[in-house]
Design a protein around this motif. Sequence first.
Motif, short mmCIF file in Angstrom:
data_model
loop_
_atom_site.label_atom_id
_atom_site.label_comp_id
_atom_site.label_asym_id
_atom_site.label_seq_id
_atom_site.Cartn_x
_atom_site.Cartn_y
_atom_site.Cartn_z
N GLU A 1 -0.59 -7.78 -11.78
CA GLU A 1 0.80 -7.36 -11.80
C GLU A 1 0.88 -5.84 -11.84
OE1 GLU A 1 5.02 -8.99 -12.83
OE2 GLU A 1 3.14 -10.08 -12.51
N ILE A 2 1.71 -5.29 -10.96
CA ILE A 2 1.95 -3.84 -10.94
C ILE A 2 3.15 -3.55 -11.83
CG2 ILE A 2 2.55 -1.87 -9.50
CD1 ILE A 2 1.18 -3.32 -7.16
N VAL A 3 2.97 -2.62 -12.77
CA VAL A 3 4.02 -2.32 -13.72
C VAL A 3 4.13 -0.81 -13.91
CG1 VAL A 3 3.62 -4.47 -14.98
CG2 VAL A 3 2.53 -2.37 -15.76
N PRO B 1 9.05 9.63 -10.23
CA PRO B 1 7.63 9.26 -10.28
C PRO B 1 6.96 9.55 -11.62
CG PRO B 1 7.94 11.25 -8.98
CD PRO B 1 9.31 10.72 -9.28
N LYS B 2 7.53 10.42 -12.43
CA LYS B 2 6.92 10.77 -13.71
C LYS B 2 7.51 9.97 -14.87
CE LYS B 2 5.66 15.48 -12.36
NZ LYS B 2 5.77 16.93 -12.69
N GLN B 3 8.39 9.04 -14.56
CA GLN B 3 8.99 8.20 -15.60
C GLN B 3 8.05 7.03 -15.89
OE1 GLN B 3 12.61 6.05 -14.67
NE2 GLN B 3 13.44 6.50 -16.71
N LYS C 1 4.64 3.44 -25.26
CA LYS C 1 4.29 2.40 -26.22
C LYS C 1 3.67 1.17 -25.54
CE LYS C 1 7.82 3.76 -29.57
NZ LYS C 1 9.01 3.32 -30.35
N GLY C 2 3.49 1.25 -24.23
CA GLY C 2 2.86 0.13 -23.52
C GLY C 2 3.81 -0.93 -23.07
N LYS C 3 5.12 -0.71 -23.16
CA LYS C 3 6.11 -1.68 -22.69
C LYS C 3 6.42 -1.41 -21.23
CE LYS C 3 10.94 -3.07 -23.19
NZ LYS C 3 10.69 -4.41 -22.66
N SER C 4 6.41 -2.49 -20.42
CA SER C 4 6.72 -2.34 -19.00
C SER C 4 8.23 -2.41 -18.77
CB SER C 4 6.01 -3.43 -18.19
OG SER C 4 6.34 -4.72 -18.67
N HIS C 5 8.71 -1.63 -17.78
CA HIS C 5 10.14 -1.57 -17.47
C HIS C 5 10.31 -1.84 -15.97
CE1 HIS C 5 11.39 0.29 -21.34
NE2 HIS C 5 10.16 0.77 -21.30
N PHE C 6 10.96 -2.94 -15.66
CA PHE C 6 11.14 -3.30 -14.26
C PHE C 6 12.00 -2.28 -13.52
CE2 PHE C 6 13.23 -5.77 -10.83
CZ PHE C 6 12.09 -6.11 -10.12
N GLN C 7 13.04 -1.77 -14.16
CA GLN C 7 13.91 -0.79 -13.50
C GLN C 7 13.17 0.51 -13.21
OE1 GLN C 7 17.60 -0.21 -15.64
NE2 GLN C 7 18.57 -1.95 -14.60
N TRP C 8 12.27 0.91 -14.08
CA TRP C 8 11.47 2.11 -13.81
C TRP C 8 10.61 1.90 -12.57
CZ3 TRP C 8 9.24 4.33 -19.06
CH2 TRP C 8 10.31 4.60 -19.91
N LEU C 9 10.08 0.68 -12.44
CA LEU C 9 9.28 0.37 -11.26
C LEU C 9 10.13 0.41 -10.00
CD1 LEU C 9 6.43 -0.60 -10.32
CD2 LEU C 9 7.24 -2.94 -10.62
N GLN C 10 11.38 -0.05 -10.13
CA GLN C 10 12.32 -0.05 -9.00
C GLN C 10 12.59 1.36 -8.48
OE1 GLN C 10 15.07 -2.69 -7.77
NE2 GLN C 10 13.01 -3.52 -7.69
N HIS C 11 12.65 2.30 -9.39
CA HIS C 11 13.06 3.66 -9.01
C HIS C 11 11.92 4.67 -9.19
CE1 HIS C 11 17.17 2.25 -8.60
NE2 HIS C 11 16.99 1.58 -9.72
N LEU C 12 10.72 4.16 -8.91
CA LEU C 12 9.54 4.99 -9.07
C LEU C 12 9.55 6.19 -8.11
CD1 LEU C 12 6.84 5.17 -10.62
CD2 LEU C 12 5.79 3.90 -8.74
N ASN D 1 0.82 -1.22 0.00
CA ASN D 1 0.00 0.00 0.00
C ASN D 1 0.85 1.27 0.00
OD1 ASN D 1 -1.88 -2.11 0.73
ND2 ASN D 1 -3.33 -0.47 1.21
N SER D 2 1.84 1.31 0.90
CA SER D 2 2.64 2.53 1.01
C SER D 2 3.56 2.71 -0.19
CB SER D 2 3.47 2.48 2.30
OG SER D 2 4.33 1.35 2.30
N LYS D 3 3.91 1.61 -0.85
CA LYS D 3 4.81 1.69 -1.99
C LYS D 3 4.07 2.15 -3.25
CE LYS D 3 8.76 -0.88 -3.75
NZ LYS D 3 9.54 -2.13 -3.64
N TYR D 4 2.80 1.74 -3.37
CA TYR D 4 2.01 2.09 -4.55
C TYR D 4 0.65 2.63 -4.12
CZ TYR D 4 5.63 -0.90 -6.42
OH TYR D 4 6.85 -1.45 -6.70
N PRO D 5 0.63 3.78 -3.43
CA PRO D 5 -0.62 4.32 -2.89
C PRO D 5 -1.63 4.69 -3.98
CG PRO D 5 1.16 5.93 -2.72
CD PRO D 5 1.79 4.64 -3.12
#
Length: 876
Positions: free
Chosen positions: A316-318, A338-340, A323-334, A294-298
């Motif tokens: 799955e949270i992505v 936050p706008k990436q 273009k609709g491609k998910s990036h795990f590293q972007w999720l890591q450093h959200l 919850n606190s990570k993805y409010p």
Amino acid sequence: MALEKYNAKRDFKKTAEPQGVKKSSNGALRFVVQKHAASHLHYDFRLEIDGVLVSWAVPKGPSSNPADKRLAMHVEDHPMDYIDFEGTIPKGEYGGGTVMVWDIGTYHAEENDAVSKDNLLMKKQLKSGSIKVVLDGGKLHGSWHLVKMKGENDQWLLMKSKDEFADKKEFDPNSILTGRDFDAIAKGKKVWHRNRESDEKIVEDPILGEIKSDPKKAVKKLKSNDEFTAEDLADAKKISKFPDDWRPQLATLADETFDNDDWIFETKFDGYRALAQIQNSEVTLLSRNGLPFNSKYPEIAKTLESIANDLILDGEIVVEDSKGKSHFQWLQHLEEKPKQGQLKFYVFDILYFQGYDLRELELLQRKKILKAILPKLKNIVYSEHTIGNGTKAFAEAVKKNGEGIIAKKSDSKYYTDKRTKDWLKIKTDKQQEMVIGGFTEPRGGRVGIGALLCGYYDGSELKYSGKVGSGYTETILKDLRHKLDKIERKSSPFTTTPKEPGVHWVSPKLVAQIKFSEFTDTGSMRHPVYLGLRSDKNPKDVIMETPKVETENVAGTKSETKKATTKKATKKPAESDKALSKELPSDTKVEFTNLDKIYFPKEKITKGDVVQYYNSVADYILPYLIDRPESLRRTPDGINSEGFFQKNVAGTVPKWIKTRKIKSDSAETAVEWLLCQDKETLLFLANYGCIEMNPWSSRIGSLNNPDYIIFDLDPKGAPMKNIVKTALKVKEILDSLSVPAYIKTSGGNGLHVFIPVEPKYTYEQTRNFSHLVSQMVHRDLPEITSLERMPNKRKGKVYLDFLQNGKGKTMASIYSLRPREGAGVSTPLEWNEINDGLDLKAFNIKTIPDRLADKGDLWKDFFKNAINLKEILSKI
């Protein structure tokens, strides 16, 4: 009784039963026996006569004992469209209750072989009150009589005539079409209401009425089967307590993609797996191992609060790019950026709804419910799927540079906190989690760390899998150094300490996601790239992830290697595969796979050996396969597995393979059968897991007329001398009739005698001839032979199985391997080899090529010697 009476009993504004419309009777006449659980259980016996189903209600059902005379009440005629109905007629409607198709098939008037005369004869028999028919159904066979009782307009008697099909003790009680019992049918979706495509009636739905947030949702317009109604929850279990301890079902890694209409295919997302628990509008987001999100993805939790229903969603949270491609590293450093990209929660399953446990429902049913109740929200997305075409779905994933696809069996249940083979993950690149056990000092102008030293668990041991030096930004390098310094230790955590200069050892508490090209022979990653840390994985759960499922073993699949789609996904053949492939044609369309797989463990015979055998005997076996529909007996895991038969190959074999749609007498839809027309198709079948080849006894163009007659001498424990004696007796009788007899081994413990026949006689005629000769053999050898079908009645005797002569029945072809110990081959023999010294085990995969080189094809003139059966019968 005309159809007017049928129509008069039914209000077609309230029931979707077909209106009584007479149709013309063409071709073989059909029959059906429907088991009907109405106010009283009974059987409806229906014969097609003059375009309608003439019907009798039989309270006790058919009996195969000729001594039983079952009461049959003549009732109104039914339309032909009624013949395959199986489902539920609502209470209050005429005949309300559950209906099962207990048996179905074709029939003809007794002592008549001309299909064109059957309808006229049956009209005469019905009028006379004495019906004599021969049934060919799934359960009922042979001659049956219906006789009208004197002085009674509606009462008849149904009885079995004395023949080889009499005295069958028990019939399967379930549906001949679906295998379901009454309970399963009653819970199904075939309920006869008004046509949902046009009905605008609003129906109260007691389950949806529980939705407290919006009372208007308690009613539904029944316009489409895609809508969610109470029926959809009929098989769900009501539970009193909200389940807060469920964990996600996990997928098993598979080797390659495939096509199969029994599977669905979804996108494999590159993010964090999460369960969303929604209760009283309060949301709890949990990782796959129960950590709070919850606190990570409010933002996700806040959006889900707008859903008023109590639910548990799986997804799955992505973070996606434009273009609709998910990036795990972007999720890591959200948090830092936050706008990436755009944060989304893709939902692909539902486990719980408004007090109902949905895990026992089939996957497609759960997805139907999920799609119906999931509102359209800006960052909550329903995960779409495709049915059957995994090859196309995988190609799309490669095109978008995605992580891969997930294949799920469409009728599978949901197994919480378990990894199953009902869900398969198929990756475009090799990726997996690795435990960090150390790092090296940076060099040159690099900051933070040089490389991570990673490993995986094998039991309690942490095995070293290599160092990872790429995939980092300067920010990531600094962040990793900060985290790793906190868990530094003096000793190596790895079982075997890697020899690297300037190493800092750390406690194995952090898990990294790594992408790499392949594992080396020593278990190290080649070309590894760091993708990010995984806070949702327990280090002790990280093992070397290798494919546990070879998709060519998924029943009915059309397996496509990833090589066809992308170089990155190419599956490199084993060295032994390469060696075996050199002996096979290089210009074939067949792509040989897994040739070193062991098929016969005791003999150490591989799949490659089987493929090579068929390559060597192709010129000998093909004349007995061409133009004949093939029943594929697939044993892709070798002889220690049960294997399975596949008849319908629609959409599962390459387009260059010839097929033919053939409509069964007892089914409405045609089945697409494979034709083995050439060497390439033969090799495809061998590579497809077909150790054994099983052709029909008739060819395309004359499917109703076999071109050989079979005598199957099945030993069932009889000694070899008795098998030999029986075979010689068959030869003696056929010689007396001037009938050519060809003999071969079964490839197992028995012998087969074949007679070539002109393809102008029916299967019934050829079966009757086989039966007649078998009776002569049994007459002369009653002590060692048997015509009994039940194995317990013929122990130790040679069974004269004349019933192998039937349309669609198949038997191992001449020169076919058999999937049993010894790798036997069904081999032509000379009659002078039929003696007490005959050793059936001597005819196997290793001996047949040399035997062919020495003797050639002993049956090469087989079809030239086809007999005129009518002339032979005139001599008897």
